[in-house]
Design an enzyme around this catalytic site. Sequence first.
Site, PDB file in Angstrom:
ATOM      1  N   HIS A  34     -84.264 108.980  25.355  1.00  0.00           N
ATOM      2  CA  HIS A  34     -85.200 108.570  24.308  1.00  0.00           C
ATOM      3  C   HIS A  34     -86.096 107.467  24.832  1.00  0.00           C
ATOM      4  CE1 HIS A  34     -83.685 104.555  23.064  1.00  0.00           C
ATOM      5  NE2 HIS A  34     -82.511 105.009  23.452  1.00  0.00           N
ATOM      6  N   CYS A  35     -87.303 107.395  24.257  1.00  0.00           N
ATOM      7  CA  CYS A  35     -88.203 106.279  24.543  1.00  0.00           C
ATOM      8  C   CYS A  35     -88.299 105.448  23.275  1.00  0.00           C
ATOM      9  CB  CYS A  35     -89.570 106.789  25.008  1.00  0.00           C
ATOM     10  SG  CYS A  35     -90.391 107.848  23.805  1.00  0.00           S
ATOM     11  N   MET A  36     -89.420 104.791  23.033  1.00  0.00           N
ATOM     12  CA  MET A  36     -89.509 103.893  21.893  1.00  0.00           C
ATOM     13  C   MET A  36     -89.473 104.631  20.565  1.00  0.00           C
ATOM     14  SD  MET A  36     -92.338 100.909  21.217  1.00  0.00           S
ATOM     15  CE  MET A  36     -91.831 100.014  22.674  1.00  0.00           C
ATOM     16  N   THR A  37     -90.013 105.860  20.528  1.00  0.00           N
ATOM     17  CA  THR A  37     -90.094 106.573  19.246  1.00  0.00           C
ATOM     18  C   THR A  37     -89.582 108.002  19.306  1.00  0.00           C
ATOM     19  OG1 THR A  37     -92.349 107.316  19.748  1.00  0.00           O
ATOM     20  CG2 THR A  37     -92.117 105.244  18.513  1.00  0.00           C
ATOM     21  N   ARG A  38     -89.327 108.540  20.492  1.00  0.00           N
ATOM     22  CA  ARG A  38     -89.049 109.979  20.606  1.00  0.00           C
ATOM     23  C   ARG A  38     -87.676 110.267  21.212  1.00  0.00           C
ATOM     24  NH1 ARG A  38     -94.772 112.083  23.315  1.00  0.00           N
ATOM     25  NH2 ARG A  38     -96.156 110.925  21.937  1.00  0.00           N
TER      26      ARG A  38
END
Length: 499
Positions: A34-38
């Site tokens: 995951h990244c910041m939002t996904r």
Amino acid sequence: MSTGTSASDDKNRAIAAAILPLVGGAENIDSVAHCMTRLRLGLRDRSLVQDEALKALPSVLGVVEDDTYQIVLGPGTVARVTPEFEALIAEAPHPAHTAEQLADRGAALRAARKAKNATPFKLLLRRIANIFVPLIPALIGCGIIAGLNGLLINLGWLPGVTPALAAIASGFMALIAVFVGYNTAKEFGGTPILGGAVASIIVFAGVAKIEVFGQTLSPGQGGVLGALGAAVLAVYVEKWCRRWVPEALDVLVTPTLTVLISGLVTVFGLMYAAGEVSQAIGDFANWLLANAGAGAGFVLGGLFLPLVMLGLHQALIPIHTTLIEQQGYTVLLPILAMAGAGQVGAAMAVYLRLPRNGSIRRTIKSALPAGFLGVGEPLIYGVSLPLGRPFVTACVGGAFGGGFVGLFNMLGDKVGSTAIGPSGWALFPLLDGNKPLGETVAIYAGGLLVGYLTGFVATYFFGFSKELLAEFNVDTEKEPTRTAAPATGPEPEPVAAKV
């Protein structure tokens, strides 16, 4: 509860449990990140994903298909759902007799899809992002410490502590070339430590004794661009050695030749050439904002959201890093951050223009706090992009905000950021410039305000046609609660966009 789990844990696990069957189940997942939002998933068989049912989940703000299948959940939520998702996969049974067949079939499908959709330029940009994105947390941390240290120095507080803070803030930037070299070799398929070893030559103090083209080299000359080039060269030298050096001698000869050949080329060519390019980038950025700041800011602020949608914003990452290396801050990021301000203003106008659509209004209320902090994906995929026109008017807000900040740069007030990654209000602790901090902060805040207001006005008056209002300004409150089934009500679905 006897399990000791909280309501929040149960909610996050429920979200993960709703998503898992819609992406083909545990046996269809090849990787999870995951990244910041996904939530980013590597899939074995793309055809098993139920796109419409997935996008209909209340917790899903949108999907993006790239080299991984990306489900937009929003900041905070994604970091809590991902461990639950991984736990569900670990708990699920994996039939041994079908796993290998499924993996082979999925690998073939992924390869075919990548070959069809990927272009050499976008693949190169993705590689550049993979090199620099892992460095962002350190850039942010060191940038905030540098800002705090500057504030303490200006106030005359804690004189015994500020030298230590300066060392803490500057240590990473002094050696950033080494980390770039390490990540570059890793990304291009070489031995990471050899890439770091070659890149470390650039920051070694002893290069000041070397003369190239009639000029004495200086430590750090060429910066991250030189480190990137040196590490790529090291990868190719290493691969050549692996093909021709006998196995019995490989452990001694290959690393020696890799460092020696790449090091000599770096010292006697790359450092000088990359130094000239880096200097040209800095000079051009300064010249552009000094002579055409308002116009340049207008264009950059207005086009940044489309660049993000196309994935082309990744090309700016090494430029930002080079400017931070040279000047201590990048003057481009505060301008580009205005795109997020236009998006926030547009979302607030949508909220007022669709008073009957409770679904969209709830999405806006939940996504606005993240939008103010510079995380725009929930608003993009959940609101403006599906509606169409509000995405364009959001870009108009970003253009005027960028033009405002660019105008002050043209007047001599440079507004920069000491790190990349954050935007919106989250950028305030990282602001720096050539004038007192209060003045820099005021200009950036003014740009945000212009972006908010312009995005709001443009969207409120020009963001909706009569047909669009008739379609979306409808009552959604009586819509049944959705789980894994596709939505049948009038609520708009976030669209998938390839970036």
